[in-house]
Design an enzyme around this catalytic site. Structure first.
Site, PDB file in Angstrom:
ATOM      1  N   TYR A   1       0.849  -1.196   0.000  1.00  0.00           N
ATOM      2  CA  TYR A   1       0.000   0.000   0.000  1.00  0.00           C
ATOM      3  C   TYR A   1       0.886   1.248   0.000  1.00  0.00           C
ATOM      4  O   TYR A   1       0.768   2.122  -0.860  1.00  0.00           O
ATOM      5  CB  TYR A   1      -0.930  -0.027   1.231  1.00  0.00           C
ATOM      6  CG  TYR A   1      -1.619   1.284   1.512  1.00  0.00           C
ATOM      7  CD1 TYR A   1      -2.757   1.670   0.796  1.00  0.00           C
ATOM      8  CD2 TYR A   1      -1.137   2.159   2.486  1.00  0.00           C
ATOM      9  CE1 TYR A   1      -3.387   2.883   1.051  1.00  0.00           C
ATOM     10  CE2 TYR A   1      -1.760   3.368   2.752  1.00  0.00           C
ATOM     11  CZ  TYR A   1      -2.885   3.736   2.032  1.00  0.00           C
ATOM     12  OH  TYR A   1      -3.501   4.941   2.280  1.00  0.00           O
TER      13      TYR A   1
ATOM     14  N   LYS B   1       1.482   4.110  -2.825  1.00  0.00           N
ATOM     15  CA  LYS B   1       1.050   5.487  -2.534  1.00  0.00           C
ATOM     16  C   LYS B   1       2.209   6.445  -2.837  1.00  0.00           C
ATOM     17  O   LYS B   1       1.996   7.567  -3.283  1.00  0.00           O
ATOM     18  CB  LYS B   1       0.597   5.646  -1.075  1.00  0.00           C
ATOM     19  CG  LYS B   1      -0.703   4.975  -0.701  1.00  0.00           C
ATOM     20  CD  LYS B   1      -1.934   5.487  -1.428  1.00  0.00           C
ATOM     21  CE  LYS B   1      -2.474   6.797  -0.923  1.00  0.00           C
ATOM     22  NZ  LYS B   1      -3.740   7.179  -1.636  1.00  0.00           N
TER      23      LYS B   1
HETATM   24  N1  LIG Z   1      -8.319   5.934   6.040  1.00  0.00           N
HETATM   25  C1  LIG Z   1      -7.155   6.484   6.373  1.00  0.00           C
HETATM   26  O1  LIG Z   1      -6.734   6.461   7.534  1.00  0.00           O
HETATM   27  C2  LIG Z   1      -6.331   7.161   5.324  1.00  0.00           C
HETATM   28  C3  LIG Z   1      -5.228   7.913   5.728  1.00  0.00           C
HETATM   29  C4  LIG Z   1      -4.443   8.530   4.767  1.00  0.00           C
HETATM   30  C5  LIG Z   1      -4.788   8.463   3.438  1.00  0.00           C
HETATM   31  N2  LIG Z   1      -5.863   7.747   3.060  1.00  0.00           N
HETATM   32  C6  LIG Z   1      -6.225   7.727   1.636  1.00  0.00           C
HETATM   33  O2  LIG Z   1      -7.517   8.270   1.515  1.00  0.00           O
HETATM   34  C7  LIG Z   1      -8.182   7.712   0.387  1.00  0.00           C
HETATM   35  C8  LIG Z   1      -9.565   7.257   0.800  1.00  0.00           C
HETATM   36  O3  LIG Z   1      -9.440   6.239   1.772  1.00  0.00           O
HETATM   37  P1  LIG Z   1     -10.694   5.680   2.552  1.00  0.00           P
HETATM   38  O4  LIG Z   1     -10.215   5.380   3.931  1.00  0.00           O
HETATM   39  O5  LIG Z   1     -11.857   6.555   2.336  1.00  0.00           O
HETATM   40  O6  LIG Z   1     -10.902   4.284   1.802  1.00  0.00           O
HETATM   41  P2  LIG Z   1     -12.229   3.578   1.274  1.00  0.00           P
HETATM   42  O7  LIG Z   1     -11.855   2.166   0.981  1.00  0.00           O
HETATM   43  O8  LIG Z   1     -13.373   3.813   2.176  1.00  0.00           O
HETATM   44  O9  LIG Z   1     -12.514   4.337  -0.097  1.00  0.00           O
HETATM   45  C9  LIG Z   1     -11.818   4.087  -1.279  1.00  0.00           C
HETATM   46  C10 LIG Z   1     -12.813   4.074  -2.435  1.00  0.00           C
HETATM   47  O10 LIG Z   1     -12.085   3.822  -3.645  1.00  0.00           O
HETATM   48  C11 LIG Z   1     -12.875   2.992  -4.456  1.00  0.00           C
HETATM   49  N3  LIG Z   1     -12.036   2.282  -5.407  1.00  0.00           N
HETATM   50  C12 LIG Z   1     -11.107   1.344  -5.136  1.00  0.00           C
HETATM   51  N4  LIG Z   1     -10.569   0.867  -6.273  1.00  0.00           N
HETATM   52  C13 LIG Z   1     -11.172   1.548  -7.294  1.00  0.00           C
HETATM   53  C14 LIG Z   1     -11.059   1.482  -8.709  1.00  0.00           C
HETATM   54  N5  LIG Z   1     -10.222   0.642  -9.300  1.00  0.00           N
HETATM   55  N6  LIG Z   1     -11.833   2.316  -9.453  1.00  0.00           N
HETATM   56  C15 LIG Z   1     -12.697   3.156  -8.863  1.00  0.00           C
HETATM   57  N7  LIG Z   1     -12.849   3.248  -7.523  1.00  0.00           N
HETATM   58  C16 LIG Z   1     -12.102   2.446  -6.751  1.00  0.00           C
HETATM   59  C17 LIG Z   1     -13.560   2.045  -3.479  1.00  0.00           C
HETATM   60  O11 LIG Z   1     -14.699   1.426  -4.042  1.00  0.00           O
HETATM   61  C18 LIG Z   1     -13.869   2.981  -2.320  1.00  0.00           C
HETATM   62  O12 LIG Z   1     -15.164   3.509  -2.423  1.00  0.00           O
HETATM   63  C19 LIG Z   1      -7.258   6.625  -0.152  1.00  0.00           C
HETATM   64  O13 LIG Z   1      -6.521   7.151  -1.232  1.00  0.00           O
HETATM   65  C20 LIG Z   1      -6.317   6.340   1.008  1.00  0.00           C
HETATM   66  O14 LIG Z   1      -5.066   5.917   0.537  1.00  0.00           O
HETATM   67  C21 LIG Z   1      -6.657   7.088   3.968  1.00  0.00           C
HETATM   68  C1  LIG Z   2      -5.035  -4.303  16.248  1.00  0.00           C
HETATM   69  C2  LIG Z   2      -4.531  -3.009  16.805  1.00  0.00           C
HETATM   70  C3  LIG Z   2      -3.058  -3.052  17.120  1.00  0.00           C
HETATM   71  C4  LIG Z   2      -4.789  -1.805  15.946  1.00  0.00           C
HETATM   72  C5  LIG Z   2      -6.234  -1.614  15.515  1.00  0.00           C
HETATM   73  C6  LIG Z   2      -6.433  -0.322  14.793  1.00  0.00           C
HETATM   74  C7  LIG Z   2      -5.765  -0.300  13.420  1.00  0.00           C
HETATM   75  C8  LIG Z   2      -6.635  -1.111  12.472  1.00  0.00           C
HETATM   76  C9  LIG Z   2      -5.575   1.145  12.946  1.00  0.00           C
HETATM   77  C10 LIG Z   2      -4.669   1.954  13.896  1.00  0.00           C
HETATM   78  C11 LIG Z   2      -3.879   2.935  13.054  1.00  0.00           C
HETATM   79  C12 LIG Z   2      -4.570   2.858  11.714  1.00  0.00           C
HETATM   80  C13 LIG Z   2      -3.921   3.408  10.494  1.00  0.00           C
HETATM   81  C14 LIG Z   2      -4.239   2.877   9.222  1.00  0.00           C
HETATM   82  C15 LIG Z   2      -5.133   1.676   9.087  1.00  0.00           C
HETATM   83  C16 LIG Z   2      -5.865   1.289  10.375  1.00  0.00           C
HETATM   84  C17 LIG Z   2      -4.931   1.383  11.576  1.00  0.00           C
HETATM   85  C18 LIG Z   2      -3.709   0.481  11.375  1.00  0.00           C
HETATM   86  C19 LIG Z   2      -3.562   3.384   7.970  1.00  0.00           C
HETATM   87  C20 LIG Z   2      -2.386   2.442   7.683  1.00  0.00           C
HETATM   88  C21 LIG Z   2      -4.519   3.347   6.764  1.00  0.00           C
HETATM   89  C22 LIG Z   2      -3.866   3.904   5.510  1.00  0.00           C
HETATM   90  C23 LIG Z   2      -3.389   5.329   5.751  1.00  0.00           C
HETATM   91  O1  LIG Z   2      -2.770   5.844   4.611  1.00  0.00           O
HETATM   92  C24 LIG Z   2      -2.418   5.407   6.936  1.00  0.00           C
HETATM   93  C25 LIG Z   2      -2.042   6.867   7.167  1.00  0.00           C
HETATM   94  O2  LIG Z   2      -0.918   7.300   6.874  1.00  0.00           O
HETATM   95  O3  LIG Z   2      -2.849   7.621   7.643  1.00  0.00           O
HETATM   96  C26 LIG Z   2      -3.113   4.849   8.187  1.00  0.00           C
HETATM   97  C27 LIG Z   2      -2.250   4.959   9.444  1.00  0.00           C
HETATM   98  C28 LIG Z   2      -3.058   4.605  10.664  1.00  0.00           C
END
Ligand SMILES: NC(=O)c1ccc[n+]([C@@H]2O[C@H](COP(=O)([O-])OP(=O)(O)OC[C@H]3O[C@@H](n4cnc5c(N)ncnc54)[C@H](O)[C@@H]3O)[C@@H](O)[C@H]2O)c1
Ligand SMILES: CC(C)CCC[C@@H](C)[C@H]1CC[C@H]2C3=C(CC[C@]12C)[C@@]1(C)CC[C@H](O)[C@@H](C(=O)O)[C@@H]1CC3
Length: 345
Positions: A144, A148
């Site tokens: 991932y 990214k």
């Molecule tokens: N959740 C976090 O903590 C976090 C932190 C930092 C960055 N991000 C970034 O934020 C963005 C959104 O994450 P999220 O947590 O909302 O995830 P999410 O899984 O809820 O949303 C991602 C969406 O992308 C869609 N998708 C996936 N593959 C696709 C494809 N091939 N074509 C079209 N749509 C597609 C999925 O259907 C989904 O609706 C991502 O780019 C993720 O890398 C998330």
């Molecule tokens: C089982 C326990 C040890 C932890 C349970 C919670 C975890 C599932 C979350 C705690 C921190 C979270 C996190 C992400 C996913 C869910 C956790 C691991 C990311 C890796 C998701 C993708 C984003 O890009 C990352 C970011 O840079 O923000 C998230 C970092 C924190």
């Protein structure tokens, strides 16, 4: 000082708009008077003022029909980090992002705002008040993160002020809030299986968790500040709650808020990381025969046992960013939004 343009009557598109962050972003954009086109492989809701286009972002023709008459695109689609599927990440985050860029250029889109991640600099060792000039991780901790990094590089490199195609990347960290399918559900699942009794390491490590509305706010500010003469063109911006918190205090507040016990017993970080690495290797070897998803992946253990908080000074200075929801309020709203995950529910 941030220069802002008024939201135009033009359409904007949210790629990944059916997801957790995407849907919050769409709702706020609609509130602010934008008309929104959602592009996603699935449709998860309906909303007045929003048109849905179902398709894969690797398909340029499908994208082009969603980008008609659109001047601003938010790209926040990605496979879920937990899928740990290298080929899928490469196809969607790298090749798919190249397709998104090309489709934007062909459709005459002027601005592309990418949702990147602060984890692009994270290698499993402490990051304290990390700024945007930290180098990308040389040894990214999972596929991932690896993809990214490539995705962010592609989008920032595509910024071309002469040709009028402007790009910017938002790097949120640890997004949480209502409807998040990842953080709270995984935590509760682990608690229900009796796996949340332990604190990995000494429990003092500070990290960023960012309430989803603050992340949305950062995206909209970036879009509205993005102009050919603006210093934000082609740059990444950390967006956080600007309130680093102990990882285990945050987890405990959510768990206790939902009626579960807070973790109490300490386990050495190196031991748990080693076990997580062995388990990951085992699942990799056994993948052709069976599918097994360990709760404690090397990435999760690294995030649970190290410092990782980031400075958002650049966003404050260039975008006029300031969090709009405090951590305390964000936790309260989040806990209240998951009645189905309460203990005994
Ligand atoms: N959740 C976090 O903590 C976090 C932190 C930092 C960055 N991000 C970034 O934020 C963005 C959104 O994450 P999220 O947590 O909302 O995830 P999410 O899984 O809820 O949303 C991602 C969406 O992308 C869609 N998708 C996936 N593959 C696709 C494809 N091939 N074509 C079209 N749509 C597609 C999925 O259907 C989904 O609706 C991502 O780019 C993720 O890398 C998330
Ligand atoms: C089982 C326990 C040890 C932890 C349970 C919670 C975890 C599932 C979350 C705690 C921190 C979270 C996190 C992400 C996913 C869910 C956790 C691991 C990311 C890796 C998701 C993708 C984003 O890009 C990352 C970011 O840079 O923000 C998230 C970092 C924190």
């Amino acid at each position: 000082m941030a220069t802002r343009i008024r939201p135009s009557s033009k359409r904007c598109a949210v790629i990944g708009g059916s997801g957790f962050l995407g849907r919050h972003l769409v709702e706020k954009l609609v509130d602010r008077g934008y008309s929104v086109s959602v592009f996603d492989i699935r449709q998860s809701y309906e909303l007045p003022g929003v048109s849905f286009h179902q398709g894969d972002l690797c398909d340029k023709q499908a994208l082009l029909s969603a980008l008609e008459d659109v001047s601003l695109v938010f790209h926040c689609a990605s496979p879920a980090p937990a899928s740990d599927d290298r080929l899928l990440f490469e196809r969607v985050n790298i090749k798919g992002t190249q397709t998104v860029i090309q489709a934007c250029i062909d459709a005459g889109v002027q601005k592309l705002v990418l949702t990147s991640s602060a984890s692009v600099v994270f290698e499993g060792t402490d990051v304290k008040n990390g700024k945007e000039d930290l180098p990308y991780a040389k040894r990214p901790i999972d596929y991932y993160t690896q993809t990214k990094i490539e995705q962010e590089k592609l989008v920032l490199k595509a910024c071309d002020q002469q040709k009028g195609f402007l790009t910017v990347a938002i790097r949120p960290h640890g997004i949480f809030g209502p409807r998040d399918p990842q953080l709270v559900p995984t935590l509760v699942d682990a608690a229900r299986q009796g796996k949340m009794k332990f604190i990995i390491g000494d429990g003092t490590n500070l990290v960023d968790f960012t309430y989803v509305e603050n992340v949305v706010h950062g995206h909209i500010l970036a879009a509205e500040c993005l102009r050919a003469d603006s210093p934000i063109c082609g740059k990444p911006y950390h967006i956080t709650n600007d309130e680093p918190v102990r990882f285990w205090d945050f987890m405990s507040e959510i768990l206790v808020g939902l009626g579960y016990a807070a973790p109490r017993f300490h386990l050495p970080y190196g031991l748990v990381y080693g076990i997580a690495l062995l388990l990951w290797l085992l699942t990799w070897i056994l993948r052709p025969f069976m599918s097994f998803k360990p709760t404690f992946t090397p990435m999760r253990v690294a995030l649970a046992g190290t410092y990782h908080y980031y400075s958002c000074e650049r966003a404050k200075e260039h975008l006029g960013y300031k969090p709009v929801v405090s951590l305390k309020e964000g936790i309260k709203r989040t806990v209240e939004s998951y009645p189905q995950l309460r203990r005994g529910a």
